[in-house]
Design a protein around this motif. Structure first.
Motif, PDB file in Angstrom:
ATOM      1  N   LEU A   1       1.103  -1.261  -0.211  1.00  0.00           N
ATOM      2  CA  LEU A   1       0.052   0.038  -0.083  1.00  0.00           C
ATOM      3  C   LEU A   1       0.967   1.155  -0.082  1.00  0.00           C
ATOM      4  CD1 LEU A   1      -2.860   0.739   0.009  1.00  0.00           C
ATOM      5  CD2 LEU A   1      -2.850   0.912   2.584  1.00  0.00           C
ATOM      6  N   LEU A   2       1.917   1.217   0.749  1.00  0.00           N
ATOM      7  CA  LEU A   2       2.653   2.501   0.634  1.00  0.00           C
ATOM      8  C   LEU A   2       3.358   2.594  -0.685  1.00  0.00           C
ATOM      9  CD1 LEU A   2       4.827   1.918   4.039  1.00  0.00           C
ATOM     10  CD2 LEU A   2       3.015   3.588   3.472  1.00  0.00           C
ATOM     11  N   ARG A   5       0.387   4.365  -3.144  1.00  0.00           N
ATOM     12  CA  ARG A   5      -0.183   5.134  -2.601  1.00  0.00           C
ATOM     13  C   ARG A   5      -0.674   6.338  -3.620  1.00  0.00           C
ATOM     14  NH1 ARG A   5       4.722   6.293   0.591  1.00  0.00           N
ATOM     15  NH2 ARG A   5       5.835   7.857  -0.516  1.00  0.00           N
ATOM     16  N   LEU A   8      -3.285   5.036  -5.501  1.00  0.00           N
ATOM     17  CA  LEU A   8      -4.629   4.895  -4.636  1.00  0.00           C
ATOM     18  C   LEU A   8      -5.126   6.444  -4.478  1.00  0.00           C
ATOM     19  CD1 LEU A   8      -6.332   3.576  -2.466  1.00  0.00           C
ATOM     20  CD2 LEU A   8      -4.862   4.458  -0.811  1.00  0.00           C
ATOM     21  N   LEU A  33      -7.342   5.051   6.429  1.00  0.00           N
ATOM     22  CA  LEU A  33      -6.088   5.134   6.148  1.00  0.00           C
ATOM     23  C   LEU A  33      -5.187   5.950   6.744  1.00  0.00           C
ATOM     24  CD1 LEU A  33      -6.725   4.292   2.363  1.00  0.00           C
ATOM     25  CD2 LEU A  33      -5.877   2.593   3.896  1.00  0.00           C
ATOM     26  N   ASN A  34      -5.709   7.183   6.797  1.00  0.00           N
ATOM     27  CA  ASN A  34      -4.857   8.046   7.408  1.00  0.00           C
ATOM     28  C   ASN A  34      -4.465   7.888   8.967  1.00  0.00           C
ATOM     29  OD1 ASN A  34      -3.716  10.868   7.401  1.00  0.00           O
ATOM     30  ND2 ASN A  34      -5.394  11.414   8.673  1.00  0.00           N
ATOM     31  N   VAL A  40      -0.207   8.342   3.472  1.00  0.00           N
ATOM     32  CA  VAL A  40      -1.205   8.222   2.251  1.00  0.00           C
ATOM     33  C   VAL A  40      -2.132   9.231   2.451  1.00  0.00           C
ATOM     34  CG1 VAL A  40      -2.887   6.601   1.475  1.00  0.00           C
ATOM     35  CG2 VAL A  40      -0.775   5.800   2.209  1.00  0.00           C
TER      36      VAL A  40
END
Length: 91
Positions: A1-2, A5, A8, A33-34, A40
């Motif tokens: 996910l990093l 980002r 996303l 997510l934050n 992100v």
């Protein structure tokens, strides 16, 4: 996910602009997510502000309103500060 980002952030903004009625759902997703990955959320807020400025300059009213609505929902989810929303209102 990093690593993804940027993709996303781009897809969330596109989805918000294409269907503003689900902006609150996307804002809730970004808030979750934050809380776990603040970089992100920060990237998405930066891109949303840049998109708003670009749309405002080009006078793209529907896209500009959808982005402003999304930023408002991000404020309600405590992702952005109230000063950002106030600065947008001053435009």
């Amino acid at each position: 996910l990093l690593r993804m980002r940027g993709v996303l952030a781009k897809n969330v903004l596109q989805a918000t602009i294409s269907s503003p009625k689900y902006a609150n759902v996307y804002a809730a997703l970004v808030a979750v997510l934050n809380s776990k990955l603040p970089e992100v959320g920060e990237l998405l807020v930066k891109r949303a502000i840049l998109a708003f400025r670009r749309q405002y300059r080009r006078q793209q009213k529907p896209e500009c309103l959808a982005t402003a609505l999304f930023l408002g929902h991000l404020f309600h989810q405590s992702v952005v500060h109230e000063l950002l929303v106030l600065q947008i209102c001053m435009l």
